[in-house]
Write an enzyme that holds these catalytic residues in place. Structure first.
Site, PDB file in Angstrom:
ATOM      1  N   GLY A 180       0.727  -1.362  -0.153  1.00 22.36           N
ATOM      2  CA  GLY A 180       0.084   0.322  -0.428  1.00 22.36           C
ATOM      3  C   GLY A 180       0.625   1.405  -0.068  1.00 22.36           C
ATOM      4  O   GLY A 180       0.415   2.598  -0.688  1.00 22.36           O
ATOM      5  N   ASP A 181       1.672   1.068   0.970  1.00 23.28           N
ATOM      6  CA  ASP A 181       2.647   1.694   1.067  1.00 23.28           C
ATOM      7  C   ASP A 181       3.535   2.439  -0.426  1.00 23.28           C
ATOM      8  O   ASP A 181       3.888   3.776  -1.019  1.00 23.28           O
ATOM      9  CB  ASP A 181       4.087   1.734   2.273  1.00 23.28           C
ATOM     10  CG  ASP A 181       3.385   2.549   3.329  1.00 23.28           C
ATOM     11  OD1 ASP A 181       2.897   3.452   3.298  1.00 23.28           O
ATOM     12  OD2 ASP A 181       3.540   1.761   4.729  1.00 23.28           O
ATOM     13  N   LEU A 182       4.154   1.451  -0.845  1.00 27.70           N
ATOM     14  CA  LEU A 182       5.023   1.413  -2.006  1.00 27.70           C
ATOM     15  C   LEU A 182       4.527   1.561  -3.662  1.00 27.70           C
ATOM     16  O   LEU A 182       4.951   2.409  -4.108  1.00 27.70           O
ATOM     17  CB  LEU A 182       5.753   0.187  -2.546  1.00 27.70           C
ATOM     18  CG  LEU A 182       6.698  -0.512  -1.121  1.00 27.70           C
ATOM     19  CD1 LEU A 182       7.000  -1.945  -1.640  1.00 27.70           C
ATOM     20  CD2 LEU A 182       7.742   0.162  -0.614  1.00 27.70           C
ATOM     21  N   GLN A 212      -3.344   5.629  -0.546  1.00 28.12           N
ATOM     22  CA  GLN A 212      -2.619   4.379  -0.827  1.00 28.12           C
ATOM     23  C   GLN A 212      -3.940   3.754  -1.232  1.00 28.12           C
ATOM     24  O   GLN A 212      -3.683   2.690  -1.963  1.00 28.12           O
ATOM     25  CB  GLN A 212      -2.798   3.916   0.767  1.00 28.12           C
ATOM     26  CG  GLN A 212      -1.336   4.706   1.370  1.00 28.12           C
ATOM     27  CD  GLN A 212      -0.936   4.574   2.641  1.00 28.12           C
ATOM     28  OE1 GLN A 212      -1.781   5.269   3.887  1.00 28.12           O
ATOM     29  NE2 GLN A 212       0.150   3.906   3.109  1.00 28.12           N
TER      30      GLN A 212
END
Length: 410
Positions: A180-182, A212
């Site tokens: 989700g962050d990446l 996100q």
């Protein structure tokens, strides 16, 4: 673009671009790191009394009684660092003065936070109309969910990814990295560069709004159209693809390999390589569409592949077929780091940190032939460049900087 501020310029595709990185933890800092790798002057802005929490994340590189977070080092290489306390009038004023000369600002606070502080996009755009303001958040800057707190797992859950991952007989499973962050990082970089090009051509900056959850939804491949077209809800299928076959994990003599020879070309090559060329012409399984049928695959195709692989080691299979077929050993991170192929692509690099020596971390996957990335500049100590940045970019003299420090604004 600021070329004559006195700030250090680094060579690269983004040389001369000035970025204020107010973000914390991963999605925003990684966005800034990528821009820094390609020559942007990225200035990490931290609260002097509440710095980026990842400065305390493991693993730790130790030198005597000093320690350095390897996590922080990996996502903040190449940046200058300053401290500003945005809860103070002087800190907010300093940010406005810096933003007036910057090209890009990155933040990943909960939507509304910067506005409450009086330094949101509209305020900063009045000072600098060409500013590209990139805001990364859980649910985005608009909508009924915008104020909800969010982490990576929030995005994986809310974006549908958990429901698609895991063994069919078990519960949903989180993807084993912070996807989700990446995902938000990569879309933020893309959006930032798109907006930067527009600003350079027109003088008009804009708000880049990356969520996100949105980013995860965009990574669910065919799940959305499967539902909107056929009403089919994606389910967790373990190591198998929902419909592409063969395309999954198979056991071998000493471990597991991925085998993905699902196209007609690769299926024919596999049959020839494993000594059963006649299977490629079998009328029940001679086309990709036929092999996609789950019943046919389970009855005719999967047993054949299992037989081909079971008596051979992973190394034997990769040596035999790796250059011909999509057949890959399932490697551990240790295997990946020590793989000569990883070194050939400079995907594990040693970044020299004064006092600590080289810290090995992942490299830059974007390979540019004319303006390659520079990953050699280490992450800096908290506030290490405060004075030089405020002098060069905001035009403050040493007396003003000393006053800010005495007031606790830096």
């Amino acid at each position: 673009m600021i070329a004559d501020t006195g700030l250090p310029l680094r060579p690269g595709a983004l040389t001369g671009i000035v970025v204020l990185d107010l973000s914390r933890v991963l999605a925003g800092p990684y966005c800034g790191q990528i821009l820094a790798d390609f020559g942007a002057t990225v200035i990490k802005v931290e609260n002097p009394r509440d710095p980026d929490v990842t400065r305390g994340f493991p693993p730790y590189v130790r030198a005597g009684d000093q320690e350095l977070s390897g996590y922080f080092a990996q996502y903040n290489r190449g940046k200058l660092t300053i401290t500003l306390d945005l809860s103070t009038d002087d800190g907010r004023a300093a940010l406005c003065d810096l933003a007036a000369k910057a090209d890009i600002l990155i933040e990943n606070f909960r939507p509304g936070t910067m506005d409450k502080l009086g330094v949101g996009y509209e305020t900063l755009a009045e000072r600098n109309p060409r500013l590209v303001y990139t805001a990364i958040s859980g649910y985005g800057q608009t909508g009924s969910r915008r104020r909800r707190p969010a982490f990576d797992s929030t995005a994986q859950a809310a974006g549908g990814l958990w429901s698609m991952n895991g063994d069919p007989a078990g519960p949903p499973v989180r993807v084993g990295t912070v996807l989700g962050d990446l995902a938000a990082t990569l879309f933020a970089v893309t959006g930032t560069l798109l907006a930067l090009r527009h600003a350079e051509g027109t003088g008009q900056g804009q708000l880049v709004d990356v969520a996100q959850v949105d980013s995860v939804i965009a990574l669910t491949e065919n799940a959305v159209v499967n539902y909107t077209v056929d009403g089919e809800v994606a389910r967790h299928t373990g190591n198998r693809h929902p419909w592409v076959r063969p395309y999954e994990l198979f056991p071998c003599k000493d471990g597991h390999v991925f085998f993905g020879a699902y196209t007609d070309k690769f299926w024919r090559l596999a049959c020839e390589l494993f000594g059963e060329a006649e299977l490629a012409a079998d009328p029940e399984i001679d086309t990709m569409r036929k092999r996609f049928d789950e019943a046919v695959y389970e009855r005719r195709v999967r047993p054949v592949i299992a037989r081909w692989l079971a008596g051979r080691t992973a190394a034997e299979l990769e040596e035999m077929a790796g250059d011909v077929l999509p057949l890959t050993v399932v490697k551990t991170v240790k295997d990946v780091v020590e793989d000569p192929g990883t070194a050939e692509r400079d995907m594990v690099v040693g970044v020299e940190h004064p006092g600590f020596g080289p810290v090995r971390m992942f490299g830059q996957p974007i390979k540019l032939s004319a303006t390659p990335a520079d990953v050699s500049v280490p992450a800096a100590d908290l506030g290490q460049h405060t004075d030089v940045v405020l002098r060069a970019l905001a035009g403050y003299d040493q007396d003003k900087i000393a006053g800010l420090r005495a007031a606790g604004a830096i």
